[in-house]
Design an enzyme around this catalytic site. Structure first.
Site, PDB file in Angstrom:
ATOM      1  N   TYR A  98       0.776  -1.019  -0.171  1.00  0.00           N
ATOM      2  CA  TYR A  98       0.069  -0.097  -0.113  1.00  0.00           C
ATOM      3  C   TYR A  98       0.921   1.345  -0.142  1.00  0.00           C
ATOM      4  CZ  TYR A  98      -4.522  -2.186   0.869  1.00  0.00           C
ATOM      5  OH  TYR A  98      -5.640  -3.006   0.742  1.00  0.00           O
ATOM      6  N   ASP A 118     -12.107  -9.347   4.655  1.00  0.00           N
ATOM      7  CA  ASP A 118     -13.235  -9.582   4.025  1.00  0.00           C
ATOM      8  C   ASP A 118     -14.093 -10.770   3.917  1.00  0.00           C
ATOM      9  OD1 ASP A 118     -13.171  -6.719   3.339  1.00  0.00           O
ATOM     10  OD2 ASP A 118     -13.872  -6.980   1.233  1.00  0.00           O
ATOM     11  N   ASP A 127      -2.488 -18.371   1.237  1.00  0.00           N
ATOM     12  CA  ASP A 127      -3.611 -19.369   0.295  1.00  0.00           C
ATOM     13  C   ASP A 127      -4.188 -20.418   1.234  1.00  0.00           C
ATOM     14  OD1 ASP A 127      -1.089 -20.755   0.520  1.00  0.00           O
ATOM     15  OD2 ASP A 127      -0.975 -21.036  -1.701  1.00  0.00           O
TER      16      ASP A 127
HETATM   17  C1  IPM Z   1     -10.242  -1.420   3.958  1.00  0.00           C
HETATM   18  C2  IPM Z   1     -10.568  -1.060   2.502  1.00  0.00           C
HETATM   19  C3  IPM Z   1      -9.351  -0.069   2.108  1.00  0.00           C
HETATM   20  C4  IPM Z   1      -8.296  -0.870   2.218  1.00  0.00           C
HETATM   21  C5  IPM Z   1      -9.738   0.507   0.798  1.00  0.00           C
HETATM   22  C6  IPM Z   1     -10.991   1.250   0.653  1.00  0.00           C
HETATM   23  C7  IPM Z   1      -8.423   1.334   0.246  1.00  0.00           C
HETATM   24  O1  IPM Z   1     -10.847  -2.159   1.684  1.00  0.00           O
HETATM   25  O2  IPM Z   1     -10.058  -0.693   4.955  1.00  0.00           O
HETATM   26  O3  IPM Z   1     -10.138  -2.839   4.318  1.00  0.00           O
HETATM   27  O4  IPM Z   1      -7.705  -1.554   1.176  1.00  0.00           O
HETATM   28  O5  IPM Z   1      -7.354  -0.610   3.366  1.00  0.00           O
HETATM   29 MG    MG Z   2     -10.907  -4.079   2.411  1.00  0.00          MG
END
Ligand code: IPM
Ligand code: MG
Length: 374
Positions: free
Chosen positions: A142, A252, A224
């Site tokens: 990132y 997620d 994985d």
């Molecule tokens: C999260 C989100 C963010 C990330 C996005 C919106 C940039 O997915 O906070 O998990 O990837 O960190």
């Molecule tokens: Mg996210």
């Protein structure tokens, strides 16, 4: 009466709705527990790009820094997602996370018994699920160098680098071990050490940290296979610690266990203390959900539970935090559902509601309305 200072960042999409819902719950908790919150609102994301040409202004980052905590909704949306755009709403998140030194993102995943039927997984797999994903938040891919797509077809290229320094790994891994001590005492460090150099550094540094925590059990897992085990044996996990991108993806995935992305809270923390606790930024893990924005349809529980984490960690108010969590549980037990967590049976008894009514159901179950908890 104690007054705490919080910066609210509603942001884009459903952000303003879920933040408004969580503010009502926090203010009601304040009435019940005799404190007040001085709210300050800051623009970030697409709304800030429209108003000021940047995802967040430096002076607004400073306003966040001088508060006790920040409560954020979500940023982003189709209006600002042109791949060639020079400013993107998500930059606000990276500026806040990096600028405020919030290197650890805590994402607890539990399954409320009333929502077992809302998960696509079989009920017996969900028994005992109680994990905490500790995602490194200010390093890795990132924040590495990147080159945007460049050159002419068919030779266009782009790259993203994933750098990690020992100290970035050590501080977040230590936090994961410290937290594991107050939980079931088990840390799973997740990486791709069979391929990535950064992952091999993560393993080495994690092993060194583990030597200082003989009472905590450490396991390493490749990302994985971790992705598979998260849905195959989710109850086996206690604390998961991992780098930024893997943590983003796995959290997620883990949200499926809880029935909906809309259920999960998060806290982003660093080492800095505010007046009453650790300074932090709190936000649901879901995004801005532009498809349902402005329609009173978003599930506010992820933001409300984030606010509970805020009360506990940045205000040091365990009493109010526990009361908010309890009120959420009771609203769910009493059958209240937003659409994302409703199934066919719920639709019949009229308790499938919008963002505002769900917040009201939760406020109604706070102590000032139902008597002090015994
Ligand atoms: C999260 C989100 C963010 C990330 C996005 C919106 C940039 O997915 O906070 O998990 O990837 O960190
Ligand atoms: Mg996210």
């Amino acid at each position: 009466m104690m007054t705490y200072r919080v910066v609210a960042i509603p942001g884009d999409g459903v952000g303003p709705e879920v933040v408004a819902a969580a503010r009502r719950v926090v203010d009601a908790a304040g009435e019940a527990f005799d404190f007040s919150v001085e709210w300050n609102e800051v623009e970030a994301g697409g709304v800030a790009i429209d108003a000021h040409g940047v995802a967040i202004r430096p002076e607004d980052v400073e306003r966040c820094r001088s508060a006790d905590a920040v409560l954020l909704g979500a940023v982003g949306g189709p209006a600002w997602s042109d791949p060639s755009a020079a400013v993107r709403p998500e930059q606000a998140l990276f500026t806040l996370r990096g600028g405020l030194g919030l290197f650890a993102n805590l994402r607890p995943v539990t399954v409320h018994p009333a929502l077992v039927g809302s998960s696509p997984l079989r009920a017996e797999l969900l028994v005992g699920v109680d994990m905490l994903i500790v995602r490194e938040l200010t390093g890795g891919i990132y924040f590495g160098n990147r080159m945007e797509p460049d050159g002419r077809k068919p030779k266009r290229r782009a790259f993203d680098e994933m750098p990690y320094e020992e100290r970035e790994i050590r501080r977040v891994v230590k936090m994961a071990f410290d937290i594991a001590r107050s939980r079931r005492g088990r840390v799973t460090q997740v990486d791709k050490a069979n391929v990535l150099a950064t992952s091999r550094l993560w393993r080495t540094v994690t092993d060194e940290v583990a030597a200082e925590y003989p009472d905590v059990e450490l396991g390493h897992q490749l990302v994985d296979s971790c992705a598979m085990l998260l849905v195959k044996q989710p109850a086996a996990f206690d604390v998961i610690v991992t780098e930024n991108l893997f943590g983003d993806i796995l959290s997620d995935e883990a949200a499926v266990l809880a029935g909906s992305l809309g259920m999960l809270p998060s806290a982003s923390l660093g080492r800095r203390r505010a007046t009453h606790g650790v300074f932090g930024l709190y936000e649901p893990i879901h995004g801005s959900a532009p498809d349902i924005a402005g329609r009173d349809r978003a599930n506010p529980i992820g933001t409300i539970l984030s606010a509970a984490m805020l009360l506990r960690t940045s205000f040091g108010r365990d009493d109010a935090a526990a009361a908010v969590e309890e009120a959420v549980s009771r609203a769910l037990e009493d059958g209240w559902r937003t659409r994302d967590i409703a199934n066919a049976a719920d639709t019949d008894d009229g308790l499938v509601v919008g963002t505002t009514a769900m917040a009201t159901a939760i406020v109604d179950r706070l102590p000032s309305h139902v008597g002090m908890p015994s």
